[in-house]
Design an enzyme around this catalytic site. Sequence first.
Site, PDB file in Angstrom:
ATOM      1  N   GLY A 188       6.287  -3.279  13.022  1.00 15.14           N
ATOM      2  CA  GLY A 188       6.167  -4.271  12.269  1.00 15.14           C
ATOM      3  C   GLY A 188       6.563  -4.428  10.871  1.00 15.14           C
ATOM      4  O   GLY A 188       7.254  -4.733   9.833  1.00 15.14           O
ATOM      5  N   GLU A 189       5.514  -3.484  10.339  1.00  9.77           N
ATOM      6  CA  GLU A 189       5.389  -3.591   8.507  1.00  9.77           C
ATOM      7  C   GLU A 189       5.568  -2.929   7.950  1.00  9.77           C
ATOM      8  O   GLU A 189       5.805  -2.886   6.954  1.00  9.77           O
ATOM      9  CB  GLU A 189       4.135  -4.350   9.125  1.00  9.77           C
ATOM     10  CG  GLU A 189       3.999  -6.270   9.132  1.00  9.77           C
ATOM     11  CD  GLU A 189       2.542  -7.071   8.755  1.00  9.77           C
ATOM     12  OE1 GLU A 189       2.174  -7.442   8.478  1.00  9.77           O
ATOM     13  OE2 GLU A 189       1.954  -6.343  10.084  1.00  9.77           O
ATOM     14  N   THR A 240      14.709  -0.890  20.236  1.00 11.90           N
ATOM     15  CA  THR A 240      14.486  -2.379  18.791  1.00 11.90           C
ATOM     16  C   THR A 240      13.468  -1.209  17.922  1.00 11.90           C
ATOM     17  O   THR A 240      12.961  -2.187  16.998  1.00 11.90           O
ATOM     18  CB  THR A 240      13.486  -3.185  20.104  1.00 11.90           C
ATOM     19  OG1 THR A 240      12.140  -1.998  20.152  1.00 11.90           O
ATOM     20  CG2 THR A 240      14.419  -3.322  20.944  1.00 11.90           C
TER      21      THR A 240
END
Lengths: 765, 332
Positions: free
Chosen positions: A731-732, A662
């Site tokens: 995430g960023e 992921t």
Amino acid sequence: MSLLDTVRDAAGRLTGHPEPGAVPDPLIGKPGAIGRSLPRIDGPRKVRGAARFAAEVPADGLLYAAVAYSAIARGRIAFLDTTAAERAPGVVLVMDHRNAPRLKPPALFMTKPQAAGASDLPIMQDDSIHWNGEAVAVVLAHTQEQAEHAAALVRATYEEAPATLDFEAAKRRSRHPDSVMGEKPVLEQGDAERALADAPVSVDLIFRTPRHSHAAIEPHAVTAWWEDGALVLHDATQVLNGVRWTLADMFGIAEDRVRVLSPFVGGGFGGKGSLWSHQVLAAAAAKLAGRPVRLNLSREGVFRLAGGRTPTEQRVALGAREDGTLLSLIHTGCVAMTPHNNCPEQFTFPARHLYRADAIRLEQSVADMDMLANTFMRAPGESVGTFALECALDELAEKLSLDPIELRRRLEPERDPTSGHEFSSRHLLRCFEMGAERFGWHRRAPTPGTRREGEWQIGLGVATATYPYQRMPGGAARIVLNRDGRAVVSMASHEMGMGTATAQSQAAADRLGLPVEDVTFEYGDTSLPAGTIAGGSSQTASIAAAVAAAAAVLATELLKLAGNDSPLAGLGVDEVEMRDGGIGAREQPDRHERYDSILRRAGRDELVADAKAPPPRELKRWSMHSFGAQFCEVRVSAVTGEVRVSRFLGAFDCGRILNPRTAASQFRGGIIMGLGLALTEETQFDPRSGRIMNPSLAEYHVPVHMDVPPIEVVWTEQPDPRAPLGARGIGEIGITGVGAAVANAVYNATGRRIRDLPITPDKLL
Amino acid sequence: MNPVSYVRAADAGAAVAMGAAAGTRYLGGGTNLVDLMRENVEAPSSLVDVCGLSAAIEDTPEGGLLIGGAARNSALAGHPAVRARFPLLSRAILAGASGQIRNMATVGGNILQRTRCTYFYDDAARCNKRAPGAGCDAIDGFNRIHAILGASSACVATHPSDMCVALAALDAEVMLSGPEGERRLPFEAVHRLPDGQPDRDTTLLPGELITAVRLPPLAAARRSAYRKVRDRASYAFALVSLAAAVELDAAGRLAEVRLALGGVAHKPWRARAAEAVLRGQVPDEIRLKEAAAAELAQASPLRDNGFKLVMVERLIVAVLSDLVAGNAGAAA
């Protein structure tokens, strides 16, 4: 920060370590489920179509909503004719400012602990208009098609007022925001302008980045109804508890009279990280109609009602000695904002933490415009800030005849350059080493415009990626241990497709010493213990800290239950660990009792432990950031100016990676979004009308499959000793540095510096 | 979208009998018309579905092709005769839209697709094409994608089709059936320049239906290319595109040359001025630049689209040089 200091340090009290981060998480280095590439737990349901999104929740008597948008940017509605809409087939009612329920304005994000308003403008409470595209009416009908047809029949005439719609003009009246996400808008160390003027080598450059709009695959959607004065809202959101609190405040009801559910979100990227007007309008319309209402924004609706990234104009000036070390680092600029929101796109943040410089000057201004509130969009600030900073560094490296990676090596700081804090964990140079080797950086031609295959000019570029570690205050978790030794871990957190449920199941399994199959992670519902925003790459750490606190409470309770007939008798909570499906004494492998045994002997069906996460005080003591090196190869047509990214590699230093599968997907997704930022994305905001002119995926160009090359991602796998699980968010960071890596590669291919994004073919002719 | 009645036509005669009524539109794959209805740009009261009409792709006795108006874009692009004898047509179609859209879109519908001018699509903007006499917000607005040739003070929109650029180069004929009977139009006469009536995209009469497209044989088409410049690698309309076909004589002169441009005008733009410069000549770089200059002599760029002049010249030079050298059209 007042937000940070309100919660009791439960885990610290129980473990004897009052300061978060003072002692590394014991899970670091411990083998278990963490680090395994488990497939997504939510995957099968999504593939089968069994995952129910907000726009798919059934309800008896459901009405479908459609929105009529304003056609002016500022002024008032002179006349609103809804009669044709009301008479149209299937229409139940039309809501506008004359009949909408009376509501308080939304509390603006960061003004109160749970405030989530994207703006604090009143929503459909009077005849005033604040941006072109604001909702002027909501039509409710029996079908979506009937509602949309009727919405097209709403006729409005306006009294227009002068509006500020031109960024160039607005810039001339720019101001400092009160704060830039909690930081001061101006930071000065030494006299950077003087040092720049005196520097033997310097660059002084202006960069521009355009407006961007959110384009998650799932348009924003809500299904809402009222039950005995309580609101049930099925939402697509990244901020469940914020939506709940803010809606309760607006409707004047107790917070526990609002339940928000959001088990699946089809991509958020920050665009669903606030309370926007559509959620409020759906709840208000459901109240007015006395029936459930579904408001599923059209793609156009997303562009008109949910903000995106604001345009920036940035100056980066670097003054260097002949050896490349910096005498001066200046990063200043201006972004568009509104008087009714507070999202100043923190583009100077990378320059606060990346490089050593004798003098530093950072300044952020905002220019107020009459527009839809801008908002968070994947790495707000860092995405566009690294474009400017990392392109400027590339230009400086060329002036110095230094390899761009070597220049960064010479600028590596010992401590955080602006806070002076010790870095919790920093392996930026290792990222460059790993990336350079795997990408074949040595093949880069030092002279631009010299590698060519037919009409295709080939170039390589590199840039630093960076994003802060963050952990949000206010989160709480519950662990329910069952008689059969299985656990249900719950927190009102968010799954937007990045793998929250999967990674948190792995983390909770290791925390509790259980196989991952014996742990269920529940999320996406405000009836669970309070979650924090899934934003700022903070959610993984925020959940992990709350679960660790709950696990400590659970351990204490278990020791009490175990009593004197247990091998654990006499042990204190600081002397035990959770392992092998139970509790055991540290360093005494034989002293252990399984959970099911403890519960059975105590005659208990289950044991419940609740705890709040300790406030994120580690952020005050250490400089905590993730790093990366982005490598790009482009091919640029000498005929047409078209840029094709042919290879890409990202090397990341984000602490421990919980789930490689992921994680790789998140990194790649960020890089792909960065390719859009670099090459294709631009929201056309017409400065005459304030109208967004390309509100569709046909004309707002996100990358398509053919724009995306093979992307390799690698990581340092260095756990951060100050972060829960040793993991910083991921995430960023993927989007950061991509714009600069592409632009620097384009320069290497063509000899052309493009300093305004996106790099479209016309700019390279 | 307005409520609308819908009927499937069994044959062209039945379609035309129904299609002449006011407020009626023919419906092909719906990939453009339905979008426009959802955007409230088009508001027909009834639709006559013509997808059941001829979709055949057949050889003509003289060596060309007859293509049924209901043939799907994908079917036409993949047809062996098209790929062998008119490869530029196949390439042009495949350069457009997406696989899913091409599977639905028909040949007749593709010819009649409407501009992508963003001011045409937004009913809050002024647009003479959507609302005659309203004015044009594109002329002083975002006009990067707009026309450099043949525009008027009323309209600067471009025609968006890729397929039509190839058909213009191929001297196709369009077969029409209408209330007044049947007729054929040379492809160049189908679309019109905006002049003072930009609401009229074509010269088709009310109720006329495209039943077929006829391609005459063209030896030069075997040496042909379609090249499209766009803002992303797929699913973007052309900034500029070029359909080209050449035939060389023994001395390396252009015995035949066909050039058509997309993304530059209100209609697919047959570049006859450039062809005239090149016909009978050896197409070296100087000559090719002269040809481009001749075609662009009347060009009048807007605020944002001056780059199209450079792009047109670059494409003409590069694509024709490649064709003459025996290379297939260079693509990324």
